[in-house]
Design an enzyme around this catalytic site. Structure first.
Site, mmCIF file in Angstrom:
data_model
loop_
_atom_site.group_PDB
_atom_site.id
_atom_site.type_symbol
_atom_site.label_atom_id
_atom_site.label_comp_id
_atom_site.label_asym_id
_atom_site.label_seq_id
_atom_site.Cartn_x
_atom_site.Cartn_y
_atom_site.Cartn_z
ATOM 1 N N GLU A 96 0.824 -1.219 0.000
ATOM 2 C CA GLU A 96 0.000 0.000 0.000
ATOM 3 C C GLU A 96 0.855 1.266 0.000
ATOM 4 O O GLU A 96 0.670 2.134 -0.873
ATOM 5 C CB GLU A 96 -0.970 0.003 1.193
ATOM 6 C CG GLU A 96 -1.925 -1.183 1.250
ATOM 7 C CD GLU A 96 -1.372 -2.395 2.003
ATOM 8 O OE1 GLU A 96 -0.146 -2.627 1.937
ATOM 9 O OE2 GLU A 96 -2.155 -3.110 2.640
ATOM 10 N N SER A 139 11.440 -38.869 1.144
ATOM 11 C CA SER A 139 10.240 -38.383 0.434
ATOM 12 C C SER A 139 9.045 -39.264 0.787
ATOM 13 O O SER A 139 7.935 -38.777 1.038
ATOM 14 C CB SER A 139 10.469 -38.400 -1.078
ATOM 15 O OG SER A 139 11.578 -37.611 -1.394
ATOM 16 N N CYS A 167 -2.519 -4.094 7.027
ATOM 17 C CA CYS A 167 -2.141 -4.364 8.417
ATOM 18 C C CYS A 167 -2.432 -3.153 9.303
ATOM 19 O O CYS A 167 -2.623 -2.035 8.813
ATOM 20 C CB CYS A 167 -0.665 -4.764 8.511
ATOM 21 S SG CYS A 167 0.459 -3.447 8.056
ATOM 22 N N GLY A 184 15.671 -38.235 -1.375
ATOM 23 C CA GLY A 184 15.596 -39.513 -2.069
ATOM 24 C C GLY A 184 14.301 -40.250 -1.746
ATOM 25 O O GLY A 184 13.390 -39.713 -1.091
ATOM 26 N N THR A 191 21.088 -38.627 0.623
ATOM 27 C CA THR A 191 21.291 -37.856 -0.616
ATOM 28 C C THR A 191 22.572 -37.038 -0.514
ATOM 29 O O THR A 191 23.354 -36.946 -1.460
ATOM 30 C CB THR A 191 20.062 -36.943 -0.886
ATOM 31 O OG1 THR A 191 18.973 -37.779 -1.252
ATOM 32 C CG2 THR A 191 20.318 -35.947 -1.997
ATOM 33 N N ARG A 233 20.351 -20.476 -7.598
ATOM 34 C CA ARG A 233 21.253 -19.942 -8.625
ATOM 35 C C ARG A 233 20.428 -19.140 -9.643
ATOM 36 O O ARG A 233 19.984 -19.690 -10.672
ATOM 37 C CB ARG A 233 22.028 -21.086 -9.276
ATOM 38 C CG ARG A 233 22.907 -21.831 -8.261
ATOM 39 C CD ARG A 233 23.807 -22.856 -8.890
ATOM 40 N NE ARG A 233 23.117 -24.032 -9.373
ATOM 41 C CZ ARG A 233 22.787 -25.083 -8.634
ATOM 42 N NH1 ARG A 233 23.081 -25.126 -7.354
ATOM 43 N NH2 ARG A 233 22.154 -26.123 -9.162
HETATM 44 N N1 LIG Z 1 14.999 -38.423 -8.269
HETATM 45 C C1 LIG Z 1 14.974 -37.452 -7.410
HETATM 46 O O1 LIG Z 1 14.134 -36.542 -7.516
HETATM 47 C C2 LIG Z 1 15.957 -37.436 -6.280
HETATM 48 C C3 LIG Z 1 16.018 -36.356 -5.408
HETATM 49 C C4 LIG Z 1 16.920 -36.390 -4.368
HETATM 50 C C5 LIG Z 1 17.771 -37.494 -4.238
HETATM 51 N N2 LIG Z 1 17.701 -38.505 -5.121
HETATM 52 C C6 LIG Z 1 18.580 -39.686 -4.992
HETATM 53 O O2 LIG Z 1 18.220 -40.394 -3.845
HETATM 54 C C7 LIG Z 1 19.332 -41.138 -3.402
HETATM 55 C C8 LIG Z 1 19.280 -41.202 -1.906
HETATM 56 O O3 LIG Z 1 18.016 -41.691 -1.527
HETATM 57 P P1 LIG Z 1 17.757 -42.354 -0.129
HETATM 58 O O4 LIG Z 1 16.368 -42.812 -0.134
HETATM 59 O O5 LIG Z 1 18.832 -43.335 0.134
HETATM 60 O O6 LIG Z 1 18.029 -41.151 0.880
HETATM 61 P P2 LIG Z 1 17.213 -39.879 1.387
HETATM 62 O O7 LIG Z 1 15.760 -40.130 1.298
HETATM 63 O O8 LIG Z 1 17.739 -38.655 0.742
HETATM 64 O O9 LIG Z 1 17.673 -39.841 2.906
HETATM 65 C C9 LIG Z 1 17.228 -40.847 3.757
HETATM 66 C C10 LIG Z 1 17.798 -40.646 5.120
HETATM 67 O O10 LIG Z 1 17.229 -39.517 5.749
HETATM 68 C C11 LIG Z 1 17.341 -39.692 7.134
HETATM 69 N N3 LIG Z 1 16.106 -39.389 7.822
HETATM 70 C C12 LIG Z 1 16.003 -38.615 8.943
HETATM 71 N N4 LIG Z 1 14.769 -38.590 9.383
HETATM 72 C C13 LIG Z 1 14.033 -39.354 8.562
HETATM 73 C C14 LIG Z 1 12.682 -39.730 8.568
HETATM 74 N N5 LIG Z 1 11.825 -39.283 9.496
HETATM 75 N N6 LIG Z 1 12.245 -40.541 7.589
HETATM 76 C C15 LIG Z 1 13.081 -40.981 6.630
HETATM 77 N N7 LIG Z 1 14.391 -40.670 6.585
HETATM 78 C C16 LIG Z 1 14.872 -39.864 7.564
HETATM 79 C C17 LIG Z 1 17.645 -41.189 7.360
HETATM 80 O O11 LIG Z 1 19.001 -41.306 7.754
HETATM 81 P P3 LIG Z 1 19.342 -41.202 9.323
HETATM 82 O O12 LIG Z 1 18.486 -42.235 10.000
HETATM 83 O O13 LIG Z 1 20.774 -41.424 9.433
HETATM 84 O O14 LIG Z 1 18.916 -39.823 9.718
HETATM 85 C C18 LIG Z 1 17.451 -41.794 6.005
HETATM 86 O O15 LIG Z 1 18.262 -42.914 5.778
HETATM 87 C C19 LIG Z 1 20.535 -40.427 -3.931
HETATM 88 O O16 LIG Z 1 21.291 -41.314 -4.696
HETATM 89 C C20 LIG Z 1 19.996 -39.315 -4.793
HETATM 90 O O17 LIG Z 1 20.656 -39.259 -6.036
HETATM 91 C C21 LIG Z 1 16.820 -38.519 -6.134
#
Ligand SMILES: NC(=O)c1ccc[n+]([C@@H]2O[C@H](COP(=O)([O-])OP(=O)(O)OC[C@H]3O[C@@H](n4cnc5c(N)ncnc54)[C@H](OP(=O)(O)O)[C@@H]3O)[C@@H](O)[C@H]2O)c1
Length: 414
Positions: free
Chosen positions: A69, A352, A113, A348, A235, A246
Site C-alpha cells: 500500500e 520423500s 495491516c 531420495g 542424498t 542460482r
Molecule cells: N529423483 C529425485 O528426484 C531425487 C532427489 C533427491 C535425491 N535422489 C537420490 O536419492 C538417493 C538417496 O536416496 P535415499 O532414499 O537413500 O536417501 P534420502 O531419502 O535422501 O535420505 C534418507 C535418510 O534420511 C534420514 N532421515 C532422517 N529422518 C528421517 C525420517 N523421518 N524418515 C526418513 N528418513 C529420515 C535417514 O538417515 P538417518 O536415520 O541417518 O537420519 C534416512 O536414511 C541419492 O542417490 C539421490 O541421487 C533422487
C-alpha cells in the site's frame, strides 16, 4: 465491510475484477516475501464518464521493505509529480506521505495491516493518503491484524469491500503464509524426478541427469519460492549436492531479477535430516551461501566438541520404534523458530516416502523424463506394505506442463 461476488458488482464497480487481477499479478512478481506475505496494490481514481485513471501500483518485495500500500501511494505521488513537471522528490518511495485525489479506491490482495512491525501500519498509510474505499481479496490470519486493519479503515470512514471471488487466488499466492499462521506448519512441496518407467537412477546409483536442463531450471524457481529446502543425509552422502539458489540458471528477465534482489540476498535455509549426526563440515550443502541446519536425534553426536559450520538442532524420534527424527517436529520448528512459510523437500526415495506416508506433503511435483531406465533401476519412493488397491495413496492432478523435453505433473494428495 461488504462482501461482494463478481456477479453482484454494479455498473460503477464493473472494472473492479480487472484491478484486483492486476494487484494479484503485482504480488506474484516476487517469488517470496517471507516471512511476510506477497501483497499487491493498485490505486485507481474511478470516473464513469471520463474513464478511470490508475494512480499508482505497488507490491511488497520482502521483510523490511515497503508494504504494497505505501509502495502504491508513493508510486501515485511519483506519477503525479512527473505529470506536473515538478522535480521528483529524492526521498525513498515509502518515506513520502501525501494525499491522493478525492474518491480514490485502493485494491489490495490482503487486508491492510494495523500494527507496527519493521514498517508502519498500512491502514494508517491509506487513511492519511485519503483513499475513499478499499477493496480486498483476503483477510489477514495474523493475530496482530485479523480484522483490525478493516476496523481501523472503517473507523476513519473508509468503505471496505471484500471481493470474494478472488479469495482463492489471493490465498494461493500466500499458501505458505496462511499455512504457518493457521496450521502452525509450513506448506510442504515435495519434488521428485523420474524416468518414464518410474525410476530415479540406475541400480548403481547413477542419476545425473535424468531430466533436461529446462526442468532443472524450473526446480531452481521452486527453490526460489520456498524458505527451506529439506533433504535426507543419504542424498548428501551419495551426491554431495549444494542445494543453492542460482538465479543465473532460472532464465529470468532483467526486470524479474531486479524485482527479486531481496529474495536472492536471503536464500532458503538448507536443512539436512541426519538422525545419527553423520553430516560432514566439508559437504557442499554446508559450505554454500546462507544458513545450513542439521536435525539430529536428541542425544546423537552431543559429545562432539568441535564447533560445526552448520547449525545443529535436536529433535525427538517419531516413536519409540523409530530411530529417525520426527518430521512433524521438524516442520513445527521450521515454522516457529525460522518463520518458514514454504518448505521444498528434495530428497531420495526414503525421506520423500516418509513425508508422503505421514500425510505431511501438500503438493507433489514430479518431473517425468522420456527415458526408460529398466527394472533394475531405483524406485521413485520406498513405500511398502500396500497389499490391496484400496491401500493405494491417491492424488488429484492439479497441472500437467511440458518443460523442455520433460513433463511436469503437479499433484495434491486426496
Ligand atoms: N529423483 C529425485 O528426484 C531425487 C532427489 C533427491 C535425491 N535422489 C537420490 O536419492 C538417493 C538417496 O536416496 P535415499 O532414499 O537413500 O536417501 P534420502 O531419502 O535422501 O535420505 C534418507 C535418510 O534420511 C534420514 N532421515 C532422517 N529422518 C528421517 C525420517 N523421518 N524418515 C526418513 N528418513 C529420515 C535417514 O538417515 P538417518 O536415520 O541417518 O537420519 C534416512 O536414511 C541419492 O542417490 C539421490 O541421487 C533422487
Amino acid at each position: 465491510m461488504q462482501t461482494l461476488r463478481n456477479t453482484e458488482l454494479d455498473g460503477q464497480q464493473a472494472s473492479w475484477p480487472q484491478y484486483m487481477q492486476r494487484a494479484i499479478e503485482l504480488a506474484a512478481s516476487v517469488f517470496s516475501a517471507a516471512p511476510n506475505p506477497r501483497v499487491g496494490c493498485v490505486i485507481v481514481k474511478e470516473n464513469a464518464q471520463a474513464g478511470d485513471t490508475v494512480l499508482g501500483e505497488g507490491w511488497h518485495k520482502g521483510a523490511g521493505l515497503p508494504h504494497a500500500e505505501p509502495d502504491a501511494i508513493a508510486d501515485a505521488h511519483r506519477r503525479a509529480t512527473e505529470a506536473s513537471g515538478d522535480t521528483p522528490a529524492t526521498e525513498p518511495r515509502h518515506a513520502q506521505a501525501q494525499s491522493l485525489p478525492a474518491g480514490s479506491t485502493a485494491f489490495v490482495t490482503l487486508e491492510p495491516c494495523c500494527h507496527t512491525g519493521r514498517t508502519g501500519p498500512c491502514s494508517v498509510a491509506l487513511i492519511e493518503a485519503g483513499v475513499e474505499r478499499v477493496v480486498i481479496a483476503s483477510l489477514d490470519p495474523n493475530p496482530k491484524v485479523s480484522g483490525g486493519g478493516i476496523a481501523a479503515l472503517e473507523a476513519s470512514g473508509i468503505e471496505v469491500f471484500f471481493l470474494q471471488d478472488f479469495e482463492d487466488s489471493a490465498r494461493r499466492l500466500n499458501r505458505g503464509f496462511f499455512s504457518r499462521l493457521e496450521r502452525q506448519r509450513p506448506f510442504v512441496r515435495c519434488k521428485l524426478a523420474m524416468s518414464l518407467d518410474g525410476r530415479t537412477a540406475l541400480a548403481n546409483g547413477e542419476s545425473k541427469w535424468i531430466t533436461s536442463e529446462a526442468a532443472r531450471s524450473d526446480v531452481q524457481r521452486l527453490r526460489a519460492e520456498c524458505d527451506a529446502i529439506v533433504t535426507g543425509i543419504e542424498t548428501v552422502l551419495a551426491d554431495d549436492p549444494s542445494m543453492t539458489l542460482r538465479p543465473a540458471e532460472m532464465g529470468l528477465s532483467p526486470q524479474q531479477l531486479e524485482c527479486n534482489e531481496h529474495r536472492f540476498s536471503k536464500p532458503p535455509v538448507r536443512v539436512v535430516l541426519d538422525s545419527q549426526a553423520r553430516l560432514s563440515d566439508s559437504a557442499k550443502i554446508v559450505l554454500g551461501n546462507g544458513r545450513c541446519l542439521a536435525y539430529r536425534l536428541n542425544g546423537a553426536g552431543e559429545s562432539a566438541t568441535a564447533p560445526s559450520r552448520y547449525e545443529n538442532r535436536f529433535a525427538p524420534s517419531a516413536n519409540v520404534s523409530d530411530s529417525r527424527v520426527s518430521l512433524p517436529s521438524v516442520l513445527d520448528s521450521l515454522a516457529s523458530l525460522d518463520e518458514c512459510n514454504e518448505v521444498l523437500v528434495e530428497a531420495g526415495a526414503t525421506l520423500s516416502a516418509s513425508f508422503i506416508e505421514a500425510g505431511l506433503v501438500d503438493e507433489l511435483i514430479v518431473y517425468i523424463a522420456p527415458k526408460l531406465l529398466g527394472r533394475d533401476g531405483r524406485p521413485l519412493l520406498n513405500i511398502s506394505g500396500l497389499d490391496q488397491l484400496s491401500d493405494a495413496l491417491n492424488f488429484d492432478v492439479d497441472a500437467v506442463e511440458r518443460i523442455g523435453a520433460d513433463i511436469k505433473v503437479t499433484l495434491r494428495p486426496r
